[in-house]
Design a protein around this motif. Structure first.
Motif, PDB file in Angstrom:
ATOM      1  N   THR A  63     -17.304   2.287  12.853  1.00 13.55           N
ATOM      2  CA  THR A  63     -16.092   1.606  13.506  1.00 13.55           C
ATOM      3  C   THR A  63     -15.389   2.053  13.377  1.00 13.55           C
ATOM      4  N   PHE A  64     -14.887   2.553  11.482  1.00 16.31           N
ATOM      5  CA  PHE A  64     -13.692   3.677  10.520  1.00 16.31           C
ATOM      6  C   PHE A  64     -14.099   4.762  11.443  1.00 16.31           C
ATOM      7  N   ALA A  65     -15.047   5.018  11.913  1.00 18.70           N
ATOM      8  CA  ALA A  65     -14.958   6.572  12.347  1.00 18.70           C
ATOM      9  C   ALA A  65     -14.575   6.191  13.599  1.00 18.70           C
ATOM     10  N   ASN A  66     -15.118   5.706  14.557  1.00 22.11           N
ATOM     11  CA  ASN A  66     -14.663   5.681  15.681  1.00 22.11           C
ATOM     12  C   ASN A  66     -13.127   5.521  15.840  1.00 22.11           C
ATOM     13  N   GLY A 106     -18.012   6.855  -2.657  1.00 17.48           N
ATOM     14  CA  GLY A 106     -18.027   8.281  -2.087  1.00 17.48           C
ATOM     15  C   GLY A 106     -17.105   9.183  -2.072  1.00 17.48           C
ATOM     16  N   LEU A 107     -15.734   8.381  -2.085  1.00 15.72           N
ATOM     17  CA  LEU A 107     -14.323   9.856  -2.646  1.00 15.72           C
ATOM     18  C   LEU A 107     -14.366  10.501  -3.638  1.00 15.72           C
ATOM     19  N   PHE A 119      -5.167   9.697  -3.338  1.00 20.67           N
ATOM     20  CA  PHE A 119      -5.690   9.271  -2.309  1.00 20.67           C
ATOM     21  C   PHE A 119      -5.473   9.846  -1.002  1.00 20.67           C
ATOM     22  N   ASP A 120      -4.085  11.252  -0.587  1.00 24.40           N
ATOM     23  CA  ASP A 120      -3.107  10.923   0.035  1.00 24.40           C
ATOM     24  C   ASP A 120      -3.539  12.003   0.832  1.00 24.40           C
ATOM     25  N   ASN A 121      -5.318  12.510   0.818  1.00 18.32           N
ATOM     26  CA  ASN A 121      -5.577  13.470   1.853  1.00 18.32           C
ATOM     27  C   ASN A 121      -6.502  13.089   2.810  1.00 18.32           C
ATOM     28  N   LYS A 122      -5.342  12.748   3.878  1.00 18.01           N
ATOM     29  CA  LYS A 122      -6.174  12.145   4.842  1.00 18.01           C
ATOM     30  C   LYS A 122      -6.859  12.853   6.128  1.00 18.01           C
ATOM     31  N   GLU A 123      -6.976  14.561   5.503  1.00 16.64           N
ATOM     32  CA  GLU A 123      -7.847  15.015   6.770  1.00 16.64           C
ATOM     33  C   GLU A 123      -9.059  15.001   6.009  1.00 16.64           C
ATOM     34  N   ARG A 124      -9.547  15.125   4.903  1.00 14.97           N
ATOM     35  CA  ARG A 124     -10.234  15.244   4.132  1.00 14.97           C
ATOM     36  C   ARG A 124     -11.311  14.333   3.676  1.00 14.97           C
ATOM     37  N   ILE A 125     -10.072  12.736   3.323  1.00 15.72           N
ATOM     38  CA  ILE A 125     -10.552  11.374   3.871  1.00 15.72           C
ATOM     39  C   ILE A 125     -11.848  11.275   5.134  1.00 15.72           C
ATOM     40  N   LYS A 126     -10.911  11.362   6.869  1.00 13.93           N
ATOM     41  CA  LYS A 126     -11.995  11.397   8.069  1.00 13.93           C
ATOM     42  C   LYS A 126     -12.968  12.762   7.941  1.00 13.93           C
ATOM     43  N   GLU A 127     -13.221  13.645   7.061  1.00 16.40           N
ATOM     44  CA  GLU A 127     -13.621  13.988   7.348  1.00 16.40           C
ATOM     45  C   GLU A 127     -15.204  13.458   5.956  1.00 16.40           C
ATOM     46  N   VAL A 128     -14.746  13.090   5.242  1.00 15.13           N
ATOM     47  CA  VAL A 128     -15.882  12.213   4.859  1.00 15.13           C
ATOM     48  C   VAL A 128     -16.378  11.121   5.454  1.00 15.13           C
ATOM     49  N   LEU A 187     -16.536  10.899   8.629  1.00 14.45           N
ATOM     50  CA  LEU A 187     -17.075  11.248   9.598  1.00 14.45           C
ATOM     51  C   LEU A 187     -18.741  12.209   9.059  1.00 14.45           C
ATOM     52  N   GLN A 188     -19.261  12.468   8.303  1.00 16.11           N
ATOM     53  CA  GLN A 188     -19.886  12.622   7.400  1.00 16.11           C
ATOM     54  C   GLN A 188     -21.018  11.687   7.041  1.00 16.11           C
ATOM     55  N   ASN A 189     -20.030  10.656   6.504  1.00 15.10           N
ATOM     56  CA  ASN A 189     -21.048   9.235   6.254  1.00 15.10           C
ATOM     57  C   ASN A 189     -21.477   8.469   7.498  1.00 15.10           C
ATOM     58  N   GLU A 190     -20.831   8.928   8.231  1.00 11.79           N
ATOM     59  CA  GLU A 190     -21.356   8.296  10.330  1.00 11.79           C
ATOM     60  C   GLU A 190     -22.492   8.608   9.809  1.00 11.79           C
ATOM     61  N   MET A 191     -22.436  10.006  10.054  1.00 15.52           N
ATOM     62  CA  MET A 191     -24.166  10.942  10.452  1.00 15.52           C
ATOM     63  C   MET A 191     -24.844  10.778   9.590  1.00 15.52           C
ATOM     64  N   MET A 192     -24.582   9.452   8.690  1.00 13.29           N
ATOM     65  CA  MET A 192     -25.697   9.751   7.655  1.00 13.29           C
ATOM     66  C   MET A 192     -26.371   8.649   7.697  1.00 13.29           C
ATOM     67  N   ALA A 193     -24.919   7.456   8.612  1.00  9.26           N
ATOM     68  CA  ALA A 193     -25.780   6.167   8.710  1.00  9.26           C
ATOM     69  C   ALA A 193     -26.628   5.846   9.547  1.00  9.26           C
ATOM     70  N   LYS A 194     -26.422   6.452  10.468  1.00  6.36           N
ATOM     71  CA  LYS A 194     -26.919   6.960  12.156  1.00  6.36           C
ATOM     72  C   LYS A 194     -28.401   7.681  11.601  1.00  6.36           C
ATOM     73  N   GLN A 195     -28.213   8.567  10.630  1.00 12.20           N
ATOM     74  CA  GLN A 195     -29.233   8.843  10.761  1.00 12.20           C
ATOM     75  C   GLN A 195     -30.724   7.944   9.157  1.00 12.20           C
ATOM     76  N   TYR A 196     -29.754   6.907   8.674  1.00 11.57           N
ATOM     77  CA  TYR A 196     -30.600   6.147   7.538  1.00 11.57           C
ATOM     78  C   TYR A 196     -30.814   4.861   8.680  1.00 11.57           C
TER      79      TYR A 196
END
Length: 206
Positions: free
Chosen positions: A189-192, A58-59, A131-140, A142-151
């Motif tokens: 877990t990764f998001a938290n 997804g990255l 893969f050095d953009n830590k902030e962008r990876i964190k955004e992705v 968190l986005q995946n966490e939201m999709m996981a909760k919906q799924y």
């Protein structure tokens, strides 16, 4: 249903070797659109690593590469590629539940005249993503966490099927850790615990 021919149309598979890689080609009329799939074996990866690779897919396209910043890369993809997807898929012999081959799969559809450019872009993404953009990876994440909760709410039946099938075959295990409860639990877990788990996750790209 009477209009359906009882005999399926046979499509010839042409096997070629391109730079020591087997390529299977089907010459059919697709109105000038070329559909391509690339398969990369993940047989040597552990279950934990397969979970991480599933997220890693997804990255791709969301991060800069050696020769493109992320915005330019997105524009190039929109210009030259109709559809592009990265993911983990598992293949197995239907008669053998003890063996399987997880694969990183790239699927894309492009206009015939854009084939060469599309191949160059995919090669750039697969080999030169940075893969050095830590902030962008964190955004992705968190986005995946939201999709996981919906799924979890909408796809509970599918999650249960993944868990159940994991008890009966190796392919079921691979599918569960890349798409089922194990994956959903890991991304949550990764998001938290992003800071604590970040370095461990990054080891998968080394």
């Amino acid at each position: 249903i009477n209009e359906v021919d009882e005999k399926p149309i046979f499509t010839e598979t042409i096997e070629e070797m391109v730079q020591n890689v087997k390529v299977l080609r089907h010459s059919v009329d697709t109105n000038g659109i070329v559909h391509m799939s690339m398969y990369f074996s993940l047989r040597d990866f552990t279950q934990d690593e397969l979970t991480k690779v599933s997220f890693l897919c997804g990255l791709y396209t969301d991060l800069s590469t050696k020769n493109y910043d992320s915005t330019t890369l997105q524009n190039e993809i929109k210009t030259y590629i109709g559809s592009l997807n990265f993911g983990v898929e598992t293949y197995a012999d239907v008669n053998d539940n003890k063996d399987c081959t997880p694969m990183l799969v790239v699927n894309m559809s492009v206009l015939e005249e854009n084939t060469k450019k599309a191949e160059e872009l995919v090669l750039e993404i697969l080999t030169n993503t940075i893969f050095d953009n830590k902030e962008r990876i964190k955004e992705v994440v968190l986005q995946n966490e939201m999709m996981a909760k919906q799924y979890i709410i909408t796809g509970g039946r599918n999650i249960a099927m993944y868990v159940t099938s994991s008890h009966y075959s190796s392919a079921g295990v691979a599918n569960e850790v890349t798409h089922g409860y194990t994956y959903l639990h890991w991304i949550t877990t990764f998001a938290n615990n992003f800071e604590a788990m970040y370095d461990e996750f990054m080891s998968i790209v080394d």
